[in-house]
Every structure is written in structure tokens, then in C-alpha cells.
Design a protein around this motif. Structure first.
Motif, PDB file in Angstrom:
ATOM      1  N   ASP A 259       0.832  -1.205   0.000  1.00 58.50           N
ATOM      2  CA  ASP A 259       0.000   0.000   0.000  1.00 58.50           C
ATOM      3  C   ASP A 259       0.866   1.255   0.000  1.00 58.50           C
ATOM      4  O   ASP A 259       0.570   2.240  -0.680  1.00 58.50           O
ATOM      5  CB  ASP A 259      -0.913   0.010   1.232  1.00 58.50           C
ATOM      6  CG  ASP A 259      -1.983  -1.063   1.166  1.00 58.50           C
ATOM      7  OD1 ASP A 259      -2.265  -1.542   0.047  1.00 58.50           O
ATOM      8  OD2 ASP A 259      -2.521  -1.437   2.228  1.00 58.50           O
ATOM      9  N   LEU A 260       1.941   1.209   0.780  1.00 58.57           N
ATOM     10  CA  LEU A 260       2.861   2.344   0.868  1.00 58.57           C
ATOM     11  C   LEU A 260       3.495   2.639  -0.480  1.00 58.57           C
ATOM     12  O   LEU A 260       3.563   3.784  -0.931  1.00 58.57           O
ATOM     13  CB  LEU A 260       3.946   2.045   1.905  1.00 58.57           C
ATOM     14  CG  LEU A 260       4.916   3.166   2.252  1.00 58.57           C
ATOM     15  CD1 LEU A 260       4.197   4.299   2.939  1.00 58.57           C
ATOM     16  CD2 LEU A 260       6.035   2.624   3.128  1.00 58.57           C
ATOM     17  N   VAL A 261       3.940   1.594  -1.155  1.00 65.67           N
ATOM     18  CA  VAL A 261       4.593   1.756  -2.460  1.00 65.67           C
ATOM     19  C   VAL A 261       3.624   2.336  -3.474  1.00 65.67           C
ATOM     20  O   VAL A 261       3.931   3.287  -4.192  1.00 65.67           O
ATOM     21  CB  VAL A 261       5.132   0.404  -2.966  1.00 65.67           C
ATOM     22  CG1 VAL A 261       5.608   0.528  -4.403  1.00 65.67           C
ATOM     23  CG2 VAL A 261       6.271  -0.070  -2.091  1.00 65.67           C
ATOM     24  N   ILE A 262       2.427   1.745  -3.535  1.00 67.77           N
ATOM     25  CA  ILE A 262       1.464   2.143  -4.560  1.00 67.77           C
ATOM     26  C   ILE A 262       0.998   3.575  -4.362  1.00 67.77           C
ATOM     27  O   ILE A 262       0.850   4.332  -5.324  1.00 67.77           O
ATOM     28  CB  ILE A 262       0.248   1.184  -4.550  1.00 67.77           C
ATOM     29  CG1 ILE A 262       0.695  -0.227  -4.945  1.00 67.77           C
ATOM     30  CG2 ILE A 262      -0.841   1.683  -5.499  1.00 67.77           C
ATOM     31  CD1 ILE A 262      -0.390  -1.283  -4.792  1.00 67.77           C
ATOM     32  N   HIS A 263       0.805   3.986  -3.120  1.00 67.32           N
ATOM     33  CA  HIS A 263       0.132   5.255  -2.875  1.00 67.32           C
ATOM     34  C   HIS A 263       1.025   6.423  -2.495  1.00 67.32           C
ATOM     35  O   HIS A 263       0.640   7.569  -2.682  1.00 67.32           O
ATOM     36  CB  HIS A 263      -0.938   5.068  -1.790  1.00 67.32           C
ATOM     37  CG  HIS A 263      -2.021   4.115  -2.187  1.00 67.32           C
ATOM     38  ND1 HIS A 263      -2.234   2.918  -1.533  1.00 67.32           N
ATOM     39  CD2 HIS A 263      -2.919   4.159  -3.194  1.00 67.32           C
ATOM     40  CE1 HIS A 263      -3.235   2.277  -2.114  1.00 67.32           C
ATOM     41  NE2 HIS A 263      -3.672   3.005  -3.120  1.00 67.32           N
ATOM     42  N   SER A 264       2.214   6.149  -1.934  1.00 69.01           N
ATOM     43  CA  SER A 264       2.959   7.315  -1.433  1.00 69.01           C
ATOM     44  C   SER A 264       4.466   7.250  -1.514  1.00 69.01           C
ATOM     45  O   SER A 264       5.121   8.284  -1.417  1.00 69.01           O
ATOM     46  CB  SER A 264       2.579   7.569   0.037  1.00 69.01           C
ATOM     47  OG  SER A 264       2.959   6.469   0.829  1.00 69.01           O
ATOM     48  N   LEU A 265       5.065   6.096  -1.650  1.00 69.76           N
ATOM     49  CA  LEU A 265       6.508   6.020  -1.471  1.00 69.76           C
ATOM     50  C   LEU A 265       7.279   6.660  -2.613  1.00 69.76           C
ATOM     51  O   LEU A 265       8.202   7.419  -2.421  1.00 69.76           O
ATOM     52  CB  LEU A 265       6.938   4.565  -1.303  1.00 69.76           C
ATOM     53  CG  LEU A 265       8.359   4.366  -0.809  1.00 69.76           C
ATOM     54  CD1 LEU A 265       8.572   5.095   0.508  1.00 69.76           C
ATOM     55  CD2 LEU A 265       8.674   2.904  -0.649  1.00 69.76           C
ATOM     56  N   TYR A 266       6.882   6.371  -3.838  1.00 68.79           N
ATOM     57  CA  TYR A 266       7.608   6.891  -4.992  1.00 68.79           C
ATOM     58  C   TYR A 266       6.896   8.102  -5.582  1.00 68.79           C
ATOM     59  O   TYR A 266       5.693   8.064  -5.818  1.00 68.79           O
ATOM     60  CB  TYR A 266       7.704   5.831  -6.091  1.00 68.79           C
ATOM     61  CG  TYR A 266       8.641   4.695  -5.796  1.00 68.79           C
ATOM     62  CD1 TYR A 266      10.019   4.874  -5.867  1.00 68.79           C
ATOM     63  CD2 TYR A 266       8.159   3.438  -5.467  1.00 68.79           C
ATOM     64  CE1 TYR A 266      10.881   3.829  -5.621  1.00 68.79           C
ATOM     65  CE2 TYR A 266       9.019   2.381  -5.220  1.00 68.79           C
ATOM     66  CZ  TYR A 266      10.379   2.588  -5.291  1.00 68.79           C
ATOM     67  OH  TYR A 266      11.226   1.564  -5.046  1.00 68.79           O
TER      68      TYR A 266
END
Length: 648
Positions: free
Chosen positions: A16-23
Motif C-alpha cells: 500500500d505504501l509503495v502504490i500510494h505514497s513512497l515513490y
């Protein structure tokens, strides 16, 4: 048979972190997948050293990208080590290492201290595919296991499936079913651009089948209408694989260095200096850095200003915005640092990454400062050019890099009262020229060399033969606050506090004269103070004036005149300063005022002369007049009176 399974809680949070906010840059997904493919090939090469059976008669290592616009899929294929079903489950379905939990905990509790862009670049790897894909399929076979392969599939919705399948050779296919808004990643130009930007120096070839259509022509070269074009499909390598920083220096020509500099800096000039070295020991990295001749255009663009030295990990591009790699005061550097130690997966502790980066930065800063010191000693002309372009930036390190502050002090160049225009001096050179009677290093802050040279506060120092440094960069006001001494010599502003340049013998010799002068001018000084009122803090006889009639100086610890001007130019709310008004008791004008005061302490001309003296002090300090019209009228009246006296 396919079996539906659920992601472990930590993996789902990470996903979820990768898809929505990390990059912030979705192109990074391709870099991550290519990096994984490169690692898989490296593992296969290593295992093949012990077991040639791993090669399976295929030793031509390669990463291949396939874009299918009809199916809307992008496939990244490698002939690396591959994975067994158990490894697929361990590496993709779950992450047993507590490092992931620690990663998530630190990210959630230290959002301000752990920039998402940088953390992401160190490695959520495979999961970055879900930024652009609605569904991801992985087909993989472990090297040496010809009997079975595995197919992993997920829509990133918390579930995945694993089932047996067939694959002819070892390796892995990662198939991305792209979302409609990300179909540009199926275009050849976009794939080329992304690979060139992020993975150009990956050791293994990154290949792609390129389709070209050529219309059929007659013998005269004219296109034949109605004929189907000739279609050719050629496999091309997209990355250069030329990591110049990894090659021995004796194999690289100066023009090769210059070409690479122009490529990464977009500068049309050649660099002023090239720094190429390799570090082995506690940490291992290669670095190729450049000093530009002039500030690059991007340094003046807010959205580009933070870009600098590019960080690679094992020839995979990570970022060109890494404050932990290059301190702000060296932001003009361009080049590459390639680390062998930094990890590309989150199972490593972030603290370890931080320590490694700090060690790299420490080595980098030392090398750059050593290079600058060497250039200053051996190539003064080049160093002067460098300092003119970047000296003001380097000085920032005095305040931000306490560990290297003394080394930066040795690099600083200044104009001075004893240098010719265009020539500069160092603090070390200044100290060697100091007369034995001089105990302190003197300086004055000013807008430019001319203003410093014409400052009335300089007069007594010139008459004594004491050199004065000119601090003319705006940042010098802050440098002066941090550099309070050099080589046990205190730095003192000649425009602040009281000064006494007499030796002990001279003090005894002049003591009686000063007492007499103080007594003789006591009444006039009091009258001037009364007339100026709150405009000044004090009126006193000056020990620094030999030619001018008056000047303004600040308290020893008060804000300097130049600092006040800088702060106001920055729209800062600066409280009105009450400065000390010094007058030269030996000046003819002061002598005239003294006689006038003795004759009539309330003579109206005293007020006019005092006002003109104060305006003169404001002008020599390059401060605005409080009433320019009144000043002009006084000057006109004085000229009329002088003219009348001359013509009578």
C-alpha cells in the motif's frame, strides 16, 4: 492447481505504501525490476563458478524488455538464477525478516527524517511494479531445476496465487498488465528514455526487439503505392554499459572525462577539475566528480537546484538528490558515486544505510577539500577562477560543517587593503605579513571592494601599515560570526567597538594629548549629542580617523551597518540601530565647530553643521539620508556663502 493466498500483514502495508505514497517518480518501477534482474544474473554467475550445470548451455547473460501493445503488457525477462516455488513464496508472498517491520515503524514515526523518495530508492524493488500495473504475473524457474517452474500472480489487492507451470530455460519473466493511464510505458521512446536515465550503466545488456517498417520502393527510389511495407525486427541493446568511473584512470583519456561531464551536467564547457578515485576498506565505492568552471544554469532554477552528484549502487542509478551524500556547501559538484555496500532491499537496517552514507560523505568531502587545497597551492589561476564562481557557496560550510571548518578557513580568499584589484589573499598569507606589533586580524564588511577602500574607518589602519581584509560577499557577515579567530589571532571588525592601535610606548606618549583633547572637545561632543538626540547612542572622539571628519560605528556586539542593509534587502524586520558617532578632533571642520561652540554654545550654525556631519557619515556608510531635501538645501546654502566670501 492454483491456490489463492493472502499477503502477510507487513507486506500488504508495504505494498500500500509503495502504490500510494513512497515513490514520486513512477518510472522508478522499471529501474527496480531491471536491478532485480541484474542481481539474479549476478547470483547465477556466482553459482556457476561452483557448478557449471547452472549455465544450462546459456552463458550469454541478458535482460530483455518486451512491450505488447495489443495485450497491454510489459515483460522484463532475465536468464538469471530464477526461483523455486518455495523461494517465490519467501521472496514475494512474505517477508519474514524483521527488517520490514522496522522499516515501516521508522517510516511511520520519522516521516520528516526519512525522505520517502530516498527510502524507496533503497529498495522495495519488485513491489514497485504495482505503481503502474493492475496485475503482475511472475513466471520463474530455478537454475538447475528443469522439472518445474512457478507462476505467481496478483492484482495487489491483498491476495496472490501460486501454481506450477513450465518454462523452457532458467530465469524469470515479470509480466506487467499496465493500467490505461500507464500505457506510455509500452512506447519505445519511453522505455529507451527510462533505461538510459536509470539503468544506462548496468553491467548486463538490456535488450529490446525494435520493429521498423520500410516502404517498398521502385528502382528509382520512389515509394510503391499499395505495397505492404517491409518489416524488420532487430534486437537492440538499450544501455551503454560503459561505467567510466569503474575503469582504471590510465585507460581513460581527458576527452573521455570531458564527454562524460558534458553528458551528466549538460554544460557546454569542459570541467575545471576532474576527481576520480576508488575507496576500499570499511566501505567501498568509486567516485568520479567534477568541478565546473561556472555555476550551472540549473543552480538558479528552484526545481533543479537540489540536483547534484548521482548516486549509483552497483551501477544502478538511485538518485541525484541525496543530501546525505554531498553537503549543501558542495552542491556545485557534478559526477557519480557508485557504492558496493549500500543495499537495494529493505531487509537491511536503515541505520546501516545511514552509517554507510555518512562514511561515503566523509571520504568525499575530504577528497574534494584536499583537491581544492592542492589546486590553491599549485594552480593559483584555476583556483581563483573556482573561488570567483563558487567561493560564496563554499563559505557556507564554515557554519554547517564544524568538523571541516578550519580546512575551509584555509581555502577562503579575500580582497584586502594591500592587494591589487583582482588579486586576493588567504588568512594564512595575511598572518605571515602581520607586523610584530599587530596582535589581531582586522576586517571590514562592505558591499564591494571600492566601498571598503573608501571607508573612513580604514584610515588609522592604513597609517599604521596594518592590513585590513575586505569581507564583501553577503555571506561574509555570517562567516565573521563563526570565524572569531585564526591561528590564535582574533578577528576584529574595524567598524565595531573602540579601537586602540597604539603600542604600549605610544599609549604613554599620547596619554596626555588624549586627555587634553577629550577635555577640549567635551562641550562640543555634548552639544552634538544633544542635537542628534536618539539618532545616535554616543558621540566620541575617534581613534580610527586621520583624514575624514566623522564616521558611524557599531557596538562591539551590535549589528553591523552592512548586515543591517542585507537584512533589509531580504525584507527582514530590523529594529532601528543607534550607532556611535565618532568625530576626528584634528579635522579643520571640527576645530571650526569647537571655536563656534566656545563663542556661542547655542549658535544656530552648530545645528546645521551637526546635521551635515551626520548626513556625511550616513553617505560614507552608504546608508540612506533621513531628509535628502534638507541636506541639499544645506549644501546649497553653504555653496552660496562660500561663493559670496570668494567674490567679496
Amino acid at each position: 492447481m492454483s491456490e489463492k493466498r493472502q499477503f502477510k500483514t507487513e507486506v500488504q502495508k508495504l505494498l500500500d505504501l509503495v502504490i500510494h505514497s513512497l515513490y514520486s517518480n513512477k518510472e522508478i518501477f522499471l529501474r527496480e525490476l531491471i536491478s532485480n534482474a541484474s542481481d539474479a544474473i549476478d547470483r547465477a554467475r556466482f553459482e556457476a563458478l561452483k557448478d557449471e550445470g547452472v549455465l544450462e548451455n546459456d552463458a550469454e547473460w541478458k535482460i530483455k524488455i518486451t512491450a505488447d501493445k495489443d495485450a497491454k503488457t510489459l515483460t522484463i525477462t532475465d536468464n538469471g538464477i530464477g526461483m523455486s516455488a518455495e523461494e517465490v513464496e519467501a521472496n514475494i508472498g512474505t517477508i519474514a525478516s524483521s527488517g520490514t517491520k522496522r522499516f515501516l515503524e521508522q517510516l511511520q514515526s520519522n516521516k520528516e527524517n526519512l525522505p520517502p523518495e530516498l527510502i524507496g530508492q533503497f529498495g522495495v524493488g519488485f513491489y514497485a511494479a504495482f505503481m503502474v500495473a493492475d496485475e503482475v504475473t511472475v513466471i520463474t524457474r530455478r537454475a538447475g531445476d528443469a522439472a518445474s517452474a512457478s507462476k505467481w500472480q496478483s492484482k495487489g489487492d491483498g491476495f496472490y496465487t501460486i501454481e506450477p507451470c513450465t518454462r523452457e530455460k532458467r530465469g524469470t519473466d515479470v509480466i506487467l498488465h499496465l493500467g490505461a493511464e500507464h500505457e506510455e510505458f509500452l512506447d519505445e521512446w519511453k522505455i529507451r528514455k527510462t533505461v538510459t536515465h536509470f539503468s544506462d550503466f548496468v553491467e548486463h545488456p538490456i535488450c529490446m526487439d525494435i520493429r521498423r517498417e520500410e516502404p517498398k520502393r521502385d528502382k528509382d527510389g520512389k515509394v510503391i503505392e499499395g505495397e505492404e511495407p517491409t518489416v524488420t525486427i532487430t534486437e537492440e541493446t538499450l544501455n551503454s554499459r560503459k561505467a567510466i568511473w569503474q575503469r582504471p584512470k590510465n585507460e581513460i583519456k581527458p576527452e573521455d572525462y570531458a564527454e562524460f561531464y558534458k553528458h551528466i551536467s549538460h554544460d557546454f564547457q569542459e570541467p575545471l577539475e576532474t576527481i576520480h578515485w576508488k575507496v576500499e576498506g570499511q566501505t567501498e565505492f568509486s567516485a568520479l566528480l567534477y568541478l565546473p568552471k561556472k555555476p550551472l544554469f540549473e543552480m538558479f532554477m528552484p526545481d533543479q537546484r537540489e540536483r547534484g552528484v548521482q548516486l549509483y549502487v552497483r551501477r544502478v542509478f538511485i538518485t541525484d538528490k541525496c543530501e546525505e551524500l554531498v553537503p549543501s556547501y558542495l552542491r556545485f559538484l557534478r559526477g557519480v558515486v557508485d557504492s558496493s555496500d549500500l543495499p537495494l532491499n529493505v531487509s537491511r537496517e536503515l541505520l546501516q544505510e545511514a552509517r554507510t552514507l555518512k562514511m561515503i560523505q566523509k571520504n568525499l568531502v575530504k577528497k574534494v577539500l584536499d583537491t581544492l587545497a592542492d589546486m590553491k597551492e599549485k594552480n593559483a589561476e584555476n583556483y581563483a577562477e573556482f573561488w570567483k564562481s563558487f567561493g560564496m557557496i563554499v563559505k557556507e560550510g564554515i557554519h554547517t560543517d564544524f568538523e571541516n571548518a578550519e580546512r575551509i578557513q584555509d581555502l577562503m580568499l579575500f580582497d584586502s587593503s594591500k592587494t591589487d584589484e583582482g588579486k586576493k589573499t588567504t588568512l594564512a598569507e595575511y598572518v605571515t605579513r602581520m607586523p610584530e606589533s599587530q596582535k589581531e586580524i582586522y576586517y571590514i564588511t562592505a558591499e564591494n571592494r571600492k566601498a571598503a577602500m573608501n571607508a573612513p574607518q580604514l584610515e588609522a589602519f592604513n597609517s599604521k601599515g596594518f592590513e585590513v581584509l575586505f569581507f564583501t560577499d553577503p555571506i561574509d557577515e555570517w562567516v565573521a560570526q563563526d570565524v572569531t579567530s585564526y591561528k590564535d589571532k582574533k578577528l576584529r571588525s574595524i567598524a565595531k567597538g573602540d579601537v586602540d592601535l597604539d603600542s604600549e610606548d605610544e599609549k604613554k606618549e599620547h596619554e596626555e594629548n588624549r586627555k587634553e583633547a577629550t577635555k577640549e572637545n567635551e562641550g562640543l561632543l555634548a552639544a552634538i549629542k544633544e542635537l542628534l538626540g536618539e539618532k545616535v547612542k554616543e558621540v566620541r572622539l575617534s581613534k580610527r580617523l586621520t583624514e575624514s571628519a566623522c564616521c558611524l560605528v557599531s557596538d562591539e556586539w551590535g549589528m553591523g551597518i552592512n548586515m543591517e542593509k542585507i537584512m533589509k534587502a531580504m525584507n527582514q524586520d530590523v529594529p532601528p540601530a543607534r550607532r556611535i558617532f565618532e568625530v576626528n578632533g584634528d579635522h579643520p571642520l571640527i576645530a571650526t565647530m569647537r571655536k563656534l561652540h566656545a563663542k556661542d554654545a547655542k549658535h544656530p550654525k552648530l545645528a546645521d553643521y551637526t546635521a551635515m556631519l551626520y548626513d556625511e557619515a550616513l553617505l560614507t556608510a552608504q546608508l540612506p539620508l533621513e531628509d535628502p531635501l534638507a541636506f541639499a538645501k544645506r549644501v546649497s546654502a553653504l555653496m552660496v556663502a562660500e561663493g559670496t566670501a570668494l567674490t567679496e
